[in-house]
Structures are given as structure tokens and as C-alpha cells.
Design an enzyme around this catalytic site. Structure first.
Site, short mmCIF file in Angstrom:
data_model
loop_
_atom_site.label_atom_id
_atom_site.label_comp_id
_atom_site.label_asym_id
_atom_site.label_seq_id
_atom_site.Cartn_x
_atom_site.Cartn_y
_atom_site.Cartn_z
CG HIS A 238 43.62 37.85 40.94
ND1 HIS A 238 42.44 37.15 41.05
CD2 HIS A 238 44.43 37.09 40.17
CE1 HIS A 238 42.53 36.02 40.37
NE2 HIS A 238 43.73 35.95 39.83
CD GLU B 291 48.15 32.47 36.09
OE1 GLU B 291 49.35 32.25 35.83
OE2 GLU B 291 47.62 32.21 37.19
#
Length: 462
Positions: A266, A342
Site C-alpha cells: 500500500h 498486516e
């Protein structure tokens, strides 16, 4: 054989805890350094304890077993716990009250000058790891480990023998050797270990034991792992048959188009430039202005390449925003996959590395030393993340065979996918650079092999 006074032996030890703290056990093996022969084994279920306590107890048991065999021996200790190795070598201080008496006990078994310590990757400590899991399995059944029921020495020997065979692919094709090792372990029967922090898996006592890649399958995935291994074995048999008919060289059967995962980290958030821990347990930040520009730049680059057929994203906001920018340019939908999230960094979320060092120094040292250690406050260990990511990889590979899929995710999942594809040890996670909005790529073939195609490409941001 050397006289007892000049004898040197190797001690390999490990410990694990299913919960940390949780049901725990240790394993240790004494080996002949010349022949590799197993001279003694030790394992025990120790009740509820932490990983580090179990590892220290494994060390004590291994040293004790070596002393019983050769009281005047010199000992080469090999462990995959960097914490224990560094503390027993005197390079790290021992601060935790539970560790000090165990370290002192280990230090009394042999004079300090006759013991040397070496850290080894987890993949080279399979024998002790298997013993620790056998001990934990026995404890789960309300029993203690018994040497007569152990298959650790046999299983480890089979894996080492298979891994030592010459690879069948082009130079540098390490995946072929790893596939053989996994196939050998799939064919080994015996006591199966339930999934725990020391990394074994189980399909039940009556089933064939499965030791998938790096121990990264949870128990309910082991049957699927067995099926994949059988298919891979059939594919290798067919490959051998075809290769015998073909001219000598690198020519082999066409395994079809691989499932190719383009791995996109990202774009930046406000936390990224400050290098703060930002996982799945924090504030779920949005992209910053710089991150939005990065998302647009990578969307333009991927549109120009024109190869992406599907988009799958982590559920966290920063990934969904990045994926949305790409999807708008490509005219594709975004599918959410929770397995791509994550790591949960627990109490460290939002902190810098220095701040964590100041407040939770011992926990940070343990985390850096072992993939089994979790961040303070109930975060995820790298071992837990690897199991999650590997399971996600397998689901996506099966669903997207022959297609090119964009996975929009985070630092740890991307590094883990690359690590597993290369067959690299857990500490390699700290040796990769992965920039915001960077592109990496891994291809997965029908025979179970993988090929890393790209890592940390940021040319689209220049």
C-alpha cells in the site's frame, strides 16, 4: 573412536509453547559430529510455560544427556533460539527472572570452557523441534514422551537424505530439493504433532504424518496439504517420464501457466515516514496525500502493463484505498481477503523502534531473536503470520491457477510470501527492503514450485 577425554559431541535443543504461555515441551538430541549418529534423545512435557522457558529446559536436558554419555566431553550446542544462544554466550544480559535460574543451571552442567554455542536456522533444528512437538502431543493426551514412540530421528534423516539429492532443474533451482524433502516427509508415518509454536502439523494419529513447508499449515489444512503433496508427486513422476523421452537439457513437461501474484504494498500513511509500527491492531490509518499520489502512480503503471486480471486486497483501509485506485483504472472489482492483513503488533502499534526498545526492551530482543516470539500485549508472532499467509497463498493459488492477480497488502505478508517461495529462513524478513507502493511478483506452478520474478520495484514512482 576418540577417548572419552577428547570426545566432542553436538547438542541440538528446542522448546515450544502452544499459547506462549501455554502447554509446553522441549526436545534435545546428542549427535556424533563426524557421522551424525544420534547418541541420545530427550523430550518432556513441562505443563504451562513460555517458549523461552521450554527452550532453556531443552538446553539443560541436552547438556545433561551429553554429560551422562561423556562426562569429560567438549560440547557444541546448536539452537534456533538466538535469545538463548546470545545469553549463554554472554553477549546479551539475562534480565527475565524466569530465565536466570535456568541459565545458571545450564551453565553448571559443563565447565564454561568446554561448551560453545551456535545459532542455526530453524530448518536445521528439525530433530529437536520434532521431539518437542512429540512431548507436547504426549502432554495433550495426559502422558509423558517415551523414546520408544519417537520417530524424530527417522523423519529427520529422511528429510536430510531427500534434500541432499541433486536438483533436477536449471542451476539455482533450489525449489526442487525442497520439494523432495517435503515429499519424503509426507511418506513418513509415525506420531503426528499437533500444530504449535514449534511448527509441526497433524492430521490425526491414524493418518500419514505431514510436515508441510516450514510447518506452516494449521491442523485443519493438513489434509489439503496431503492432497497437494500427492498431486505434486504425480506431477514429478510425469515430469521424470517425459524428461527421459526428451533430449538432454532443461527441457521438461509444460506445467501450464502459473498463478502469478503481483504483490503491491500500500501507499504511505502518516505513520510510514516516521517508521512507526503499523499493523492490524492499531488505528487503521488512511493514505496520506503522498500515499494517494503513489496509489495513482502505481495504478497508471499497472494499467500500462495490462496483465492484471483480478484484484485482491487486505481489509485494512490503506490497502483498500490503494486497491481502489488501481481498480478504477483497470475496470475491475476488489475482493477482500482477511488473510492478507498486516501483523498485529500488540502494544507496539504506533510506536517507533526506539520507543519500543525503551519501553519493552526484553520483549523486543526476544521478538528479534525468534519467529515464535510475539510483540508485547498479545500481538502476532512471525510464525503465526507465516501460517496465516501460507494458508491464504494456497487458497488463492488454487482459485486463480493460470491467472495474474494483484494482491494489495503489507510489508510482512509480502516478505513472507517471498521468503517461503525462496525457502529462506525466518530471519531473512529483516534482510529485505520493501518500499511503500512497491511492486513484487511471485509465480506458482502446478508442481508446487515457485519463482520470484520481481522484488521492490519502485520505478513507477520516479
Amino acid at each position: 573412536m576418540p577417548s572419552p577425554s577428547s570426545r566432542e559431541v553436538i547438542v541440538e535443543a528446542d522448546g515450544g509453547s502452544r499459547g506462549n504461555p501455554g502447554p509446553a515441551g522441549y526436545g534435545a538430541v546428542v549427535l556424533d559430529p563426524v557421522t551424525g549418529e544420534t547418541l541420545a534423545e530427550a523430550a518432556e512435557y513441562i505443563g504451562v510455560a513460555t517458549n523461552n522457558v521450554a527452550e532453556y529446559k531443552g538446553l539443560v536436558a541436552g547438556l545433561t544427556a551429553a554429560r551422562e554419555l561423556f562426562p569429560d566431553a567438549t560440547v557444541h550446542v546448536r539452537m534456533d533460539s538466538k535469545l538463548v544462544v546470545e545469553q549463554m554466550s554472554g553477549r546479551w544480559k539475562i534480565k527475565h527472572p524466569d530465565m536466570k535460574p535456568l541459565a545458571a543451571e545450564a551453565g553448571r552442567v559443563f565447565p564454561a570452557g568446554r561448551v560453545r554455542y551456535e545459532w542455526i536456522p530453524r530448518e536445521l533444528n528439525k530433530h529437536a523441534d520434532r521431539l518437542a512437538n512429540e512431548a507436547m502431543d504426549a502432554g495433550k493426551r495426559g502422558r509423558q514422551w517415551e523414546p520408544s514412540g519417537s520417530t524424530a530421528a527417522l523423519d529427520t534423516a529422511a528429510a536430510r537424505s531427500a534434500a541432499s539429492l541433486p536438483p533436477s532443474g536449471p542451476p539455482g533451482d533450489a525449489a526442487a530439493g525442497a520439494a523432495r524433502a517435503r515429499a519424503a516427509l509426507v511418506g513418513t508415518s509415525g506420531t503426528s504433532a499437533a500444530s504449535g509454536t514449534s511448527g509441526a502439523s497433524s492430521v490425526g494419529a491414524s493418518a500419514t504424518a505431514v510436515q508441510p513447508e516450514d510447518g506452516l499449515f494449521a491442523p485443519d489444512e493438513a489434509v489439503a496439504a496431503q492432497a497437494r503433496a500427492s498431486l505434486a508427486s504425480a506431477a514429478r513422476t510425469e515430469a521424470t517420464t517425459q524428461a527421459e523421452k526428451a533430449p538432454q537439457g532443461w527441457t521438461g513437461p509444460d506445467m501450464g501457466a502459473p498463478a502469478t501474484f503481483v504483490l503491491l504494498r500500500h501507499g504511505e500513511t502518516a505513520l510510514t515516514p516516521e517508521k512507526r509500527f503499523s499493523g492490524s491492531g492499531g488505528t487503521d490509518p488512511e493514505l496520506s496525500a503522498a500515499g494517494l499520489r503513489q496509489a495513482e502512480a502505481v495504478a497508471e503503471a499497472l494499467a500500462a502493463r495490462g496483465t492484471i486480471q483480478e484484484i485482491v486486497s487486505s481489509p485494512l483501509t490503506r490497502c483498500r484505498q490503494t486497491a481502489a485506485a488501481v481498480a478504477a483504472r483497470l475496470g475491475l472489482d476488489v475482493h477482500i481477503e482477511r488473510g492478507l492483513r498486516e501483523t498485529d503488533f500488540g502494544a507496539w502499534e504506533g510506536m517507533t523502534f526506539g520507543e519500543v526498545r525503551e519501553r519493552y526492551g526484553d520483549d523486543l530482543d526476544a521478538w528479534l531473536a525468534s519467529p515464535k516470539a510475539a510483540p508485547t500485549g498479545g500481538g502476532e508472532s512471525f510464525a503465526a503470520v507465516a501460517r496465516r499467509v501460507a494458508a491464504t497463498r494456497d487458497r488463492l493459488t488454487a482459485a486463480h491457477a493460470g491467472r495474474t492477480v494483484l494482491l494489495v497488502t503489507h510489508v510482512t505478508p509480502i516478505k513472507t510470501l517471498v521468503r517461503l517461495a525462496l525457502g529462506a529462513p525466518p530471519e531473512s524478513l529483516f534482510r529485505m527492503e520493501l518500499s511503500a507502493a512497491s511492486i513484487s511478483a511471485v509465480a506458482y506452478y502446478a508442481d508446487g514450485n515457485a519463482s520470484v520474478r520481481l522484488l521492490n520495484d519502485t520505478s513507477h514512482l520516479r
